[in-house]
Design a protein around this motif. Structure first.
Motif, PDB file in Angstrom:
ATOM      1  N   LEU A  75     -88.660  55.497  34.310  1.00  0.00           N
ATOM      2  CA  LEU A  75     -89.638  55.109  33.292  1.00  0.00           C
ATOM      3  C   LEU A  75     -91.014  55.697  33.595  1.00  0.00           C
ATOM      4  CD1 LEU A  75     -88.601  51.380  32.733  1.00  0.00           C
ATOM      5  CD2 LEU A  75     -88.569  53.201  30.985  1.00  0.00           C
ATOM      6  N   ALA A  76     -91.423  55.663  34.868  1.00  0.00           N
ATOM      7  CA  ALA A  76     -92.710  56.250  35.258  1.00  0.00           C
ATOM      8  C   ALA A  76     -92.715  57.750  34.968  1.00  0.00           C
ATOM      9  CB  ALA A  76     -92.991  55.983  36.735  1.00  0.00           C
ATOM     10  N   ASN A  77     -91.628  58.437  35.298  1.00  0.00           N
ATOM     11  CA  ASN A  77     -91.526  59.863  34.998  1.00  0.00           C
ATOM     12  C   ASN A  77     -91.573  60.104  33.491  1.00  0.00           C
ATOM     13  OD1 ASN A  77     -91.276  60.378  37.720  1.00  0.00           O
ATOM     14  ND2 ASN A  77     -89.102  60.908  37.636  1.00  0.00           N
ATOM     15  N   GLY A  78     -90.978  59.207  32.723  1.00  0.00           N
ATOM     16  CA  GLY A  78     -90.972  59.331  31.271  1.00  0.00           C
ATOM     17  C   GLY A  78     -92.361  59.245  30.659  1.00  0.00           C
ATOM     18  N   ARG A  79     -93.287  58.606  31.378  1.00  0.00           N
ATOM     19  CA  ARG A  79     -94.663  58.529  30.901  1.00  0.00           C
ATOM     20  C   ARG A  79     -95.423  59.828  31.180  1.00  0.00           C
ATOM     21  NH1 ARG A  79     -93.572  53.113  32.424  1.00  0.00           N
ATOM     22  NH2 ARG A  79     -94.343  53.322  34.552  1.00  0.00           N
ATOM     23  N   GLU A  80     -94.802  60.736  31.949  1.00  0.00           N
ATOM     24  CA  GLU A  80     -95.361  62.064  32.234  1.00  0.00           C
ATOM     25  C   GLU A  80     -94.327  63.110  31.845  1.00  0.00           C
ATOM     26  OE1 GLU A  80     -96.688  62.529  36.257  1.00  0.00           O
ATOM     27  OE2 GLU A  80     -97.298  60.445  36.373  1.00  0.00           O
ATOM     28  N   PRO A  81     -94.050  63.260  30.553  1.00  0.00           N
ATOM     29  CA  PRO A  81     -92.941  64.110  30.123  1.00  0.00           C
ATOM     30  C   PRO A  81     -93.120  65.602  30.389  1.00  0.00           C
ATOM     31  CG  PRO A  81     -94.191  63.360  28.234  1.00  0.00           C
ATOM     32  CD  PRO A  81     -94.741  62.639  29.433  1.00  0.00           C
ATOM     33  N   ASP A  82     -94.343  66.064  30.598  1.00  0.00           N
ATOM     34  CA  ASP A  82     -94.557  67.496  30.806  1.00  0.00           C
ATOM     35  C   ASP A  82     -94.472  67.906  32.270  1.00  0.00           C
ATOM     36  OD1 ASP A  82     -94.852  67.897  28.074  1.00  0.00           O
ATOM     37  OD2 ASP A  82     -97.008  67.471  28.154  1.00  0.00           O
ATOM     38  N   ALA A  83     -94.306  66.956  33.170  1.00  0.00           N
ATOM     39  CA  ALA A  83     -94.209  67.264  34.596  1.00  0.00           C
ATOM     40  C   ALA A  83     -92.810  67.774  34.940  1.00  0.00           C
ATOM     41  CB  ALA A  83     -94.534  66.016  35.416  1.00  0.00           C
ATOM     42  N   ASP A  84     -92.734  68.510  36.024  1.00  0.00           N
ATOM     43  CA  ASP A  84     -91.459  69.056  36.521  1.00  0.00           C
ATOM     44  C   ASP A  84     -90.925  68.098  37.596  1.00  0.00           C
ATOM     45  OD1 ASP A  84     -89.333  70.755  36.930  1.00  0.00           O
ATOM     46  OD2 ASP A  84     -90.500  72.269  38.018  1.00  0.00           O
ATOM     47  N   LEU A 111     -86.622  58.367  31.861  1.00  0.00           N
ATOM     48  CA  LEU A 111     -86.037  57.373  30.965  1.00  0.00           C
ATOM     49  C   LEU A 111     -87.078  57.025  29.917  1.00  0.00           C
ATOM     50  CD1 LEU A 111     -83.751  55.360  30.224  1.00  0.00           C
ATOM     51  CD2 LEU A 111     -84.809  53.748  31.840  1.00  0.00           C
ATOM     52  N   ASP A 112     -86.682  57.089  28.657  1.00  0.00           N
ATOM     53  CA  ASP A 112     -87.571  56.753  27.549  1.00  0.00           C
ATOM     54  C   ASP A 112     -87.835  55.250  27.547  1.00  0.00           C
ATOM     55  OD1 ASP A 112     -88.822  58.024  25.114  1.00  0.00           O
ATOM     56  OD2 ASP A 112     -87.705  56.380  24.161  1.00  0.00           O
ATOM     57  N   SER A 113     -88.908  54.849  26.902  1.00  0.00           N
ATOM     58  CA  SER A 113     -89.263  53.430  26.845  1.00  0.00           C
ATOM     59  C   SER A 113     -88.221  52.591  26.115  1.00  0.00           C
ATOM     60  CB  SER A 113     -90.638  53.257  26.185  1.00  0.00           C
ATOM     61  OG  SER A 113     -90.613  53.773  24.867  1.00  0.00           O
ATOM     62  N   ASP A 114     -87.292  53.233  25.380  1.00  0.00           N
ATOM     63  CA  ASP A 114     -86.215  52.477  24.719  1.00  0.00           C
ATOM     64  C   ASP A 114     -85.185  51.942  25.717  1.00  0.00           C
ATOM     65  OD1 ASP A 114     -84.586  54.660  25.376  1.00  0.00           O
ATOM     66  OD2 ASP A 114     -84.288  55.303  23.309  1.00  0.00           O
ATOM     67  N   GLY A 115     -85.287  52.390  26.988  1.00  0.00           N
ATOM     68  CA  GLY A 115     -84.378  51.922  28.027  1.00  0.00           C
ATOM     69  C   GLY A 115     -82.997  52.541  27.978  1.00  0.00           C
ATOM     70  N   ASP A 116     -82.770  53.472  27.061  1.00  0.00           N
ATOM     71  CA  ASP A 116     -81.456  54.082  26.901  1.00  0.00           C
ATOM     72  C   ASP A 116     -81.467  55.604  27.003  1.00  0.00           C
ATOM     73  OD1 ASP A 116     -78.608  54.151  26.219  1.00  0.00           O
ATOM     74  OD2 ASP A 116     -79.301  54.995  24.316  1.00  0.00           O
ATOM     75  N   THR A 117     -82.478  56.251  26.468  1.00  0.00           N
ATOM     76  CA  THR A 117     -82.499  57.709  26.390  1.00  0.00           C
ATOM     77  C   THR A 117     -83.004  58.313  27.688  1.00  0.00           C
ATOM     78  OG1 THR A 117     -82.924  57.539  24.014  1.00  0.00           O
ATOM     79  CG2 THR A 117     -83.277  59.685  25.047  1.00  0.00           C
ATOM     80  N   LEU A 118     -82.094  58.985  28.383  1.00  0.00           N
ATOM     81  CA  LEU A 118     -82.423  59.683  29.617  1.00  0.00           C
ATOM     82  C   LEU A 118     -82.680  61.148  29.305  1.00  0.00           C
ATOM     83  CD1 LEU A 118     -79.562  58.081  31.665  1.00  0.00           C
ATOM     84  CD2 LEU A 118     -81.979  57.845  32.250  1.00  0.00           C
ATOM     85  N   PHE A 119     -83.483  61.791  30.138  1.00  0.00           N
ATOM     86  CA  PHE A 119     -83.717  63.222  30.009  1.00  0.00           C
ATOM     87  C   PHE A 119     -83.358  63.869  31.335  1.00  0.00           C
ATOM     88  CE2 PHE A 119     -86.200  67.068  30.535  1.00  0.00           C
ATOM     89  CZ  PHE A 119     -85.916  67.741  29.353  1.00  0.00           C
ATOM     90  N   GLY A 161     -81.652  68.464  28.415  1.00  0.00           N
ATOM     91  CA  GLY A 161     -81.822  67.695  27.191  1.00  0.00           C
ATOM     92  C   GLY A 161     -81.715  66.208  27.430  1.00  0.00           C
ATOM     93  N   SER A 162     -81.485  65.474  26.364  1.00  0.00           N
ATOM     94  CA  SER A 162     -81.410  64.012  26.416  1.00  0.00           C
ATOM     95  C   SER A 162     -79.971  63.540  26.325  1.00  0.00           C
ATOM     96  CB  SER A 162     -82.212  63.412  25.256  1.00  0.00           C
ATOM     97  OG  SER A 162     -83.560  63.755  25.368  1.00  0.00           O
ATOM     98  N   PHE A 163     -79.711  62.385  26.924  1.00  0.00           N
ATOM     99  CA  PHE A 163     -78.393  61.757  26.858  1.00  0.00           C
ATOM    100  C   PHE A 163     -78.564  60.259  26.960  1.00  0.00           C
ATOM    101  CE2 PHE A 163     -79.230  63.845  30.887  1.00  0.00           C
ATOM    102  CZ  PHE A 163     -79.100  62.849  31.854  1.00  0.00           C
ATOM    103  N   SER A 164     -77.552  59.533  26.511  1.00  0.00           N
ATOM    104  CA  SER A 164     -77.628  58.087  26.383  1.00  0.00           C
ATOM    105  C   SER A 164     -76.963  57.361  27.556  1.00  0.00           C
ATOM    106  CB  SER A 164     -76.946  57.661  25.083  1.00  0.00           C
ATOM    107  OG  SER A 164     -76.754  56.271  25.046  1.00  0.00           O
ATOM    108  N   LEU A 165     -77.706  56.464  28.158  1.00  0.00           N
ATOM    109  CA  LEU A 165     -77.168  55.622  29.220  1.00  0.00           C
ATOM    110  C   LEU A 165     -76.076  54.714  28.667  1.00  0.00           C
ATOM    111  CD1 LEU A 165     -77.335  54.656  32.162  1.00  0.00           C
ATOM    112  CD2 LEU A 165     -79.138  53.077  31.443  1.00  0.00           C
ATOM    113  N   ALA A 166     -76.284  54.175  27.471  1.00  0.00           N
ATOM    114  CA  ALA A 166     -75.292  53.286  26.856  1.00  0.00           C
ATOM    115  C   ALA A 166     -73.983  54.020  26.606  1.00  0.00           C
ATOM    116  CB  ALA A 166     -75.837  52.708  25.554  1.00  0.00           C
TER     117      ALA A 166
END
Length: 130
Positions: free
Chosen positions: A13-22, A43-51, A62-67
């Motif tokens: 989630l912390a990494n998701g708040r910095e989406p442009d970082a490597d 992890l996106d703030s929706d708690g499901d979408t991983l990158f 790309g993105s994928f779903s934890l669910a």
């Protein structure tokens, strides 16, 4: 098996708040019976979408779903698992390049671990200066 520990979830989630970082991958998921490897960095703030980097026959960022991963049921009542020994070691951009060169995340992992080990041995051989 729990796919994400609370600590992993917070890092993602912390990494998701910095989406442009490597970011360095936080977690690796895999299909224990065949193709399918995923490295998650965010992890996106929706708690499901991983990158991250996914490999279902060809590595792709790309993105994928934890669910969706949690819902997968494999033969012998198995499921997608988390690699308990995984260490991200290097940023996702390095993983992407290695996976494209080798053709898969699994082959990239062998190559990157070997490179990290050889660098560690080389640094151990350096003289210590005080």
């Amino acid at each position: 098996m729990i796919l994400l520990t609370p600590e992993m979830r917070e890092r993602l989630l912390a990494n998701g708040r910095e989406p442009d970082a490597d970011h360095v991958p936080v977690v690796k998921f895999f299909n224990p019976l065949g193709e399918g490897v995923w490295l998650a960095t965010e992890l996106d703030s929706d708690g499901d979408t991983l990158f991250g980097l996914a490999d279902l026959g060809e590595p792709e960022l790309g993105s994928f779903s934890l669910a969706e991963m949690t819902a997968v049921r494999l033969p012998f009542d198995m499921a997608i698992e988390r690699d308990l020994l995984f260490e991200g070691m290097v940023p996702i951009s390095v993983w992407v390049e290695a996976a494209q060169q080798t053709g898969s995340i699994r082959a990239a992992e062998r190559m990157l671990y070997a490179a990290v080990r050889s660098n560690a041995r080389a640094s151990d051989a350096l003289p210590v200066t005080l």
